[in-house]
Design a protein around this motif. Structure first.
Motif, PDB file in Angstrom:
ATOM      1  N   ASN A  66       0.823  -1.203   0.000  1.00  0.00           N
ATOM      2  CA  ASN A  66       0.000   0.000   0.000  1.00  0.00           C
ATOM      3  C   ASN A  66       0.858   1.254   0.000  1.00  0.00           C
ATOM      4  OD1 ASN A  66      -3.060  -0.890   0.530  1.00  0.00           O
ATOM      5  ND2 ASN A  66      -1.706  -2.235   1.717  1.00  0.00           N
ATOM      6  N   SER A  67       1.748   1.299  -0.942  1.00  0.00           N
ATOM      7  CA  SER A  67       2.630   2.460  -1.083  1.00  0.00           C
ATOM      8  C   SER A  67       2.218   3.238  -2.328  1.00  0.00           C
ATOM      9  CB  SER A  67       4.090   2.005  -1.205  1.00  0.00           C
ATOM     10  OG  SER A  67       4.942   3.105  -1.400  1.00  0.00           O
ATOM     11  N   TYR A  68       1.867   4.494  -2.140  1.00  0.00           N
ATOM     12  CA  TYR A  68       1.391   5.325  -3.246  1.00  0.00           C
ATOM     13  C   TYR A  68       2.191   6.626  -3.289  1.00  0.00           C
ATOM     14  CZ  TYR A  68      -2.528   2.103  -2.693  1.00  0.00           C
ATOM     15  OH  TYR A  68      -3.286   0.966  -2.571  1.00  0.00           O
ATOM     16  N   ALA A  77       0.497   3.616  -7.749  1.00  0.00           N
ATOM     17  CA  ALA A  77       0.766   2.594  -6.735  1.00  0.00           C
ATOM     18  C   ALA A  77       2.127   1.977  -7.032  1.00  0.00           C
ATOM     19  CB  ALA A  77      -0.316   1.526  -6.766  1.00  0.00           C
ATOM     20  N   GLN A  78       2.960   1.868  -5.999  1.00  0.00           N
ATOM     21  CA  GLN A  78       4.280   1.264  -6.176  1.00  0.00           C
ATOM     22  C   GLN A  78       4.134  -0.248  -6.093  1.00  0.00           C
ATOM     23  OE1 GLN A  78       7.334   2.905  -3.714  1.00  0.00           O
ATOM     24  NE2 GLN A  78       8.860   1.407  -4.318  1.00  0.00           N
ATOM     25  N   THR A  79       4.410  -0.920  -7.192  1.00  0.00           N
ATOM     26  CA  THR A  79       4.237  -2.373  -7.259  1.00  0.00           C
ATOM     27  C   THR A  79       5.546  -3.120  -7.072  1.00  0.00           C
ATOM     28  OG1 THR A  79       4.472  -2.304  -9.667  1.00  0.00           O
ATOM     29  CG2 THR A  79       2.238  -2.175  -8.780  1.00  0.00           C
TER      30      THR A  79
END
Length: 242
Positions: A66-68, A77-79
C-alpha cells in the motif's frame, strides 16, 4: 602468510535489481527471514507475547502493498520495491543483507579470516587477491537479487571503510573523499555560538575515537588549521579542544 586487506562494498548500483531500486523481492525475502528467525520468536523483548510473527508478517506486507505516490498531478501505486526513505525499507534491506552474509560466512569452504559489516559496506581480510576474488564469486552465487563488488587496497596499501582509512599496518585514521574541501560553518555566520563550539568538539571527538595514537597529534594540528581557515579564533579552538 602475508595478509591483504580487501573491502566488500556496494557500489551505487550494487544492490542491483530491476530499474535500480530495492525490489519487493528483497523485501519479501526479508519477511521470510524474520518469520523464520527463532531468536526473534524466543525473545520477549524483541517480540512481545501479544504479537505473533504472523501478525508482523501481515503488517509488513500491508505496508509494502500500500505504497502510493503523486507525480505530475497523478497518483501511482508502487508495485515493486519499498518506498524510498521509509524506515521499514531500510530495515528489511539490512535483514536481507545480514542473512545473506551470514549464510556465506557459514557455508563458504574458504571464508575470510575477518569480516565486518555496516549497512552497505564491509571490510574483510584475505590471504591474497585470488582468495578475495573466489569469495566474491561465492557470495554472488548465493543470490541473484544482490550483487557484491570488490574494492582492493590502493597503491599505498590503504583502503577506506565508512569514514575510516585503514593502511597496511591496520592502524586507523579519518578517511576524507577526494572532493572534501574542509569547508565548515564559518565563524562569522549568524549560527549560535553553541553550534560553533560543538563543531570544534565534534571534529576533536571523531579524531580521538578513530585515530590510532601514532596519527592523532597530526590530525589535531590539521583540525586547528582547518578551523582557523574557517575564521575560528585560536583561543576558542584551544578551549574546546582541551
Amino acid at each position: 602468510v602475508q595478509l591483504h586487506v580487501a573491502g566488500f562494498c556496494f557500489c551505487r548500483s550494487s544492490v542491483r535489481v530491476a530499474h535500480g531500486v530495492l525490489t519487493l523481492r528483497i523485501c519479501r525475502t526479508s519477511v521470510h527471514v524474520v518469520h523464520g528467525n527463532s531468536t526473534i520468536s524466543n525473545n520477549k523483548l524483541l517480540l512481545p507475547s501479544s504479537i505473533s510473527l504472523t501478525a508482523i508478517d501481515s503488517l509488513i506486507s500491508f505496508c509494502l502493498d500500500n505504497s502510493y505516490f503523486e507525480y505530475n498531478n497523478q497518483f501511482f501505486a508502487q508495485t515493486e520495491g519499498g518506498p524510498m526513505g521509509s524506515p521499514l525499507t531500510a530495515e528489511l534491506a539490512e535483514i536481507r543483507v545480514a542473512e545473506l552474509e551470514s549464510t556465506a560466512l557459514h557455508t563458504s569452504p574458504d571464508p575470510p579470516s575477518l569480516y565486518r559489516h555496516f549497512v552497505d559496506d564491509g571490510f574483510a581480510i584475505f590471504r591474497d587477491r585470488n582468495h578475495a576474488t573466489a569469495y566474491l564469486e561465492f557470495i554472488n552465487s548465493l543470490s541473484d537479487d544482490l550483487v557484491y563488488t570488490l574494492e582492493h587496497p590502493s597503491h599505498d596499501g590503504s583502503i577506506p571503510f565508512l569514514d575510516i582509512l585503514i593502511p597496511n599496518d591496520l592502524s586507523t585514521s579519518v578517511y576524507r573523499k577526494p572532493t572534501h574541501t574542509d569547508t565548515y560553518t564559518h565563524y562569522s555566520t549568524a549560527a549560535p555560538q553553541s553550534k560553533k563550539d560543538f563543531l570544534i568538539r565534534s571534529l576533536t571527538r571523531r579524531a580521538y575515537n578513530i585515530y590510532s595514537p601514532q596519527h592523532l597529534h597530526k590530525e589535531l594540528i590539521h583540525i586547528k588549521q582547518v578551523l582557523v581557515n574557517n575564521g575560528y579564533p585560536l583561543r576558542n579552538i584551544n578551549n574546546n579542544i582541551s
